[in-house]
Motif scaffolding. Structure first.
Motif, mmCIF file in Angstrom:
data_model
loop_
_atom_site.group_PDB
_atom_site.id
_atom_site.type_symbol
_atom_site.label_atom_id
_atom_site.label_comp_id
_atom_site.label_asym_id
_atom_site.label_seq_id
_atom_site.Cartn_x
_atom_site.Cartn_y
_atom_site.Cartn_z
ATOM 1 N N MET A 192 0.849 -1.178 0.000
ATOM 2 C CA MET A 192 0.000 0.000 0.000
ATOM 3 C C MET A 192 0.891 1.237 0.000
ATOM 4 O O MET A 192 1.860 1.313 0.745
ATOM 5 C CB MET A 192 -0.890 -0.018 1.243
ATOM 6 C CG MET A 192 -1.803 1.182 1.312
ATOM 7 S SD MET A 192 -2.969 1.133 2.680
ATOM 8 C CE MET A 192 -1.922 1.521 4.043
ATOM 9 N N ASP A 193 0.534 2.198 -0.834
ATOM 10 C CA ASP A 193 1.207 3.493 -0.857
ATOM 11 C C ASP A 193 0.314 4.513 -0.177
ATOM 12 O O ASP A 193 -0.912 4.472 -0.327
ATOM 13 C CB ASP A 193 1.469 3.946 -2.295
ATOM 14 C CG ASP A 193 2.480 3.073 -2.999
ATOM 15 O OD1 ASP A 193 3.419 2.604 -2.337
ATOM 16 O OD2 ASP A 193 2.319 2.855 -4.211
ATOM 17 N N SER A 194 0.925 5.465 0.531
ATOM 18 C CA SER A 194 0.145 6.444 1.268
ATOM 19 C C SER A 194 0.887 7.772 1.338
ATOM 20 O O SER A 194 2.108 7.791 1.472
ATOM 21 C CB SER A 194 -0.121 5.903 2.679
ATOM 22 O OG SER A 194 -0.994 6.727 3.379
ATOM 23 N N ILE A 195 0.129 8.856 1.241
ATOM 24 C CA ILE A 195 0.671 10.201 1.406
ATOM 25 C C ILE A 195 -0.296 11.008 2.261
ATOM 26 O O ILE A 195 -1.462 10.650 2.403
ATOM 27 C CB ILE A 195 0.896 10.935 0.060
ATOM 28 C CG1 ILE A 195 -0.432 11.160 -0.672
ATOM 29 C CG2 ILE A 195 1.898 10.193 -0.809
ATOM 30 C CD1 ILE A 195 -0.348 12.132 -1.834
ATOM 31 N N THR A 196 0.202 12.093 2.806
ATOM 32 C CA THR A 196 -0.637 13.035 3.537
ATOM 33 C C THR A 196 -0.559 14.376 2.825
ATOM 34 O O THR A 196 0.536 14.836 2.487
ATOM 35 C CB THR A 196 -0.165 13.187 4.996
ATOM 36 O OG1 THR A 196 -0.219 11.914 5.632
ATOM 37 C CG2 THR A 196 -1.039 14.159 5.751
ATOM 38 N N ILE A 197 -1.719 14.979 2.588
ATOM 39 C CA ILE A 197 -1.748 16.319 2.015
ATOM 40 C C ILE A 197 -2.279 17.287 3.064
ATOM 41 O O ILE A 197 -3.104 16.923 3.904
ATOM 42 C CB ILE A 197 -2.583 16.396 0.714
ATOM 43 C CG1 ILE A 197 -4.031 15.987 0.955
ATOM 44 C CG2 ILE A 197 -1.964 15.549 -0.375
ATOM 45 C CD1 ILE A 197 -4.925 16.208 -0.251
ATOM 46 N N ASP A 198 -1.770 18.499 3.053
ATOM 47 C CA ASP A 198 -2.209 19.540 3.966
ATOM 48 C C ASP A 198 -3.226 20.421 3.271
ATOM 49 O O ASP A 198 -3.047 20.797 2.104
ATOM 50 C CB ASP A 198 -1.022 20.392 4.420
ATOM 51 C CG ASP A 198 -0.026 19.597 5.244
ATOM 52 O OD1 ASP A 198 -0.469 18.816 6.105
ATOM 53 O OD2 ASP A 198 1.192 19.747 5.019
ATOM 54 N N VAL A 199 -4.295 20.746 3.989
ATOM 55 C CA VAL A 199 -5.354 21.593 3.453
ATOM 56 C C VAL A 199 -5.625 22.693 4.466
ATOM 57 O O VAL A 199 -5.803 22.419 5.652
ATOM 58 C CB VAL A 199 -6.653 20.786 3.205
ATOM 59 C CG1 VAL A 199 -7.758 21.698 2.719
ATOM 60 C CG2 VAL A 199 -6.408 19.654 2.228
ATOM 61 N N ARG A 200 -5.644 23.923 4.014
ATOM 62 C CA ARG A 200 -6.010 25.060 4.871
ATOM 63 C C ARG A 200 -7.442 25.448 4.515
ATOM 64 O O ARG A 200 -7.703 25.881 3.396
ATOM 65 C CB ARG A 200 -5.050 26.221 4.670
ATOM 66 C CG ARG A 200 -5.340 27.362 5.610
ATOM 67 C CD ARG A 200 -4.057 28.137 5.941
ATOM 68 N NE ARG A 200 -4.347 29.236 6.830
ATOM 69 C CZ ARG A 200 -4.339 29.140 8.162
ATOM 70 N NH1 ARG A 200 -4.052 28.005 8.728
ATOM 71 N NH2 ARG A 200 -4.609 30.187 8.910
ATOM 72 N N THR A 201 -8.344 25.277 5.468
ATOM 73 C CA THR A 201 -9.761 25.485 5.181
ATOM 74 C C THR A 201 -10.253 26.885 5.519
ATOM 75 O O THR A 201 -11.325 27.278 5.073
ATOM 76 C CB THR A 201 -10.619 24.450 5.933
ATOM 77 O OG1 THR A 201 -10.344 24.530 7.324
ATOM 78 C CG2 THR A 201 -10.343 23.052 5.416
ATOM 79 N N GLY A 202 -9.537 27.633 6.336
ATOM 80 C CA GLY A 202 -9.932 29.005 6.628
ATOM 81 C C GLY A 202 -10.830 29.121 7.840
ATOM 82 O O GLY A 202 -10.987 28.190 8.612
ATOM 83 N N GLY A 203 -11.482 30.282 7.971
ATOM 84 C CA GLY A 203 -12.256 30.601 9.159
ATOM 85 C C GLY A 203 -13.745 30.416 9.027
ATOM 86 O O GLY A 203 -14.496 30.967 9.821
ATOM 87 N N SER A 204 -14.200 29.668 8.026
ATOM 88 C CA SER A 204 -15.631 29.409 7.888
ATOM 89 C C SER A 204 -15.833 27.968 7.429
ATOM 90 O O SER A 204 -14.909 27.329 6.925
ATOM 91 C CB SER A 204 -16.264 30.382 6.892
ATOM 92 O OG SER A 204 -15.693 30.237 5.617
ATOM 93 N N SER A 205 -17.051 27.456 7.610
ATOM 94 C CA SER A 205 -17.369 26.103 7.163
ATOM 95 C C SER A 205 -17.111 25.998 5.665
ATOM 96 O O SER A 205 -17.390 26.927 4.906
ATOM 97 C CB SER A 205 -18.829 25.783 7.455
ATOM 98 O OG SER A 205 -19.074 25.766 8.832
ATOM 99 N N VAL A 206 -16.599 24.829 5.248
ATOM 100 C CA VAL A 206 -16.201 24.696 3.854
ATOM 101 C C VAL A 206 -16.357 23.263 3.363
ATOM 102 O O VAL A 206 -16.197 22.309 4.126
ATOM 103 C CB VAL A 206 -14.742 25.180 3.664
ATOM 104 C CG1 VAL A 206 -13.759 24.282 4.377
ATOM 105 C CG2 VAL A 206 -14.374 25.303 2.208
ATOM 106 N N VAL A 207 -16.690 23.154 2.082
ATOM 107 C CA VAL A 207 -16.601 21.894 1.349
ATOM 108 C C VAL A 207 -15.427 22.087 0.396
ATOM 109 O O VAL A 207 -15.513 22.868 -0.556
ATOM 110 C CB VAL A 207 -17.901 21.586 0.570
ATOM 111 C CG1 VAL A 207 -17.740 20.334 -0.269
ATOM 112 C CG2 VAL A 207 -19.078 21.450 1.531
ATOM 113 N N HIS A 208 -14.320 21.427 0.671
ATOM 114 C CA HIS A 208 -13.078 21.608 -0.085
ATOM 115 C C HIS A 208 -12.900 20.426 -1.038
ATOM 116 O O HIS A 208 -12.790 19.279 -0.608
ATOM 117 C CB HIS A 208 -11.891 21.716 0.876
ATOM 118 C CG HIS A 208 -10.583 21.877 0.191
ATOM 119 N ND1 HIS A 208 -10.105 23.110 -0.201
ATOM 120 C CD2 HIS A 208 -9.668 20.965 -0.199
ATOM 121 C CE1 HIS A 208 -8.936 22.938 -0.783
ATOM 122 N NE2 HIS A 208 -8.646 21.646 -0.801
#
Length: 134
Positions: free
Chosen positions: A1-17
């Motif tokens: 199995m291959d695996s990575i982690t990605i970083d996501v900055r969602t900000g100061g409000s509810s979000v569907v990213h």
């Protein structure tokens, strides 16, 4: 199995990213298998949903209607109503699996893989993508 982690900055409000491009890039050239998407956070989940036509906003509105951000929650710290953010993963699971054929996710025409984050107290998120070859 291959695996990575990605970083996501969602900000100061509810979000569907939308994570679809990141997921597609990770699966490209891997052949057949399964993509597993996991959000290791107590206040976020993942969903397959149409984006860009209003459904993403409709989802956030439905969560607000179903789980109001008010003082009813026993879990209380952070911004008012933050306890509801800890209930969101019971409705939007923190993980999903998508079949991959020939290096491409088998999503429907309008489907997107999305991070759903209603926690305005923590804008920094990680998403783990794992590929299990078939």
């Amino acid at each position: 199995m291959d695996s990575i982690t990605i970083d996501v900055r969602t900000g100061g409000s509810s979000v569907v990213h939308d994570l679809t491009r990141d997921c597609a890039a990770f699966c490209r050239d891997r052949g057949d298998g399964l993509l597993h998407v996991f959000v290791p956070h107590a206040t976020a989940g993942v969903a397959i949903i149409e984006t860009g036509a209003g459904s993403d906003d409709d989802l956030l509105t439905a969560l607000d209607d179903l789980l109001p951000r008010d003082d009813r929650w026993v879990h209380q710290h952070g911004t008012p109503g933050h306890g509801r953010d800890h209930v969101v993963p019971a409705f939007l699971a923190p993980s999903m699996t998508v079949p991959v054929l020939g290096g491409r996710m088998t999503l429907g025409t309008w489907q997107s893989v999305c991070l759903v984050d209603t926690n305005v107290d923590n804008p920094d998120r990680q998403v783990r993508l794992s590929f299990l070859a078939g």
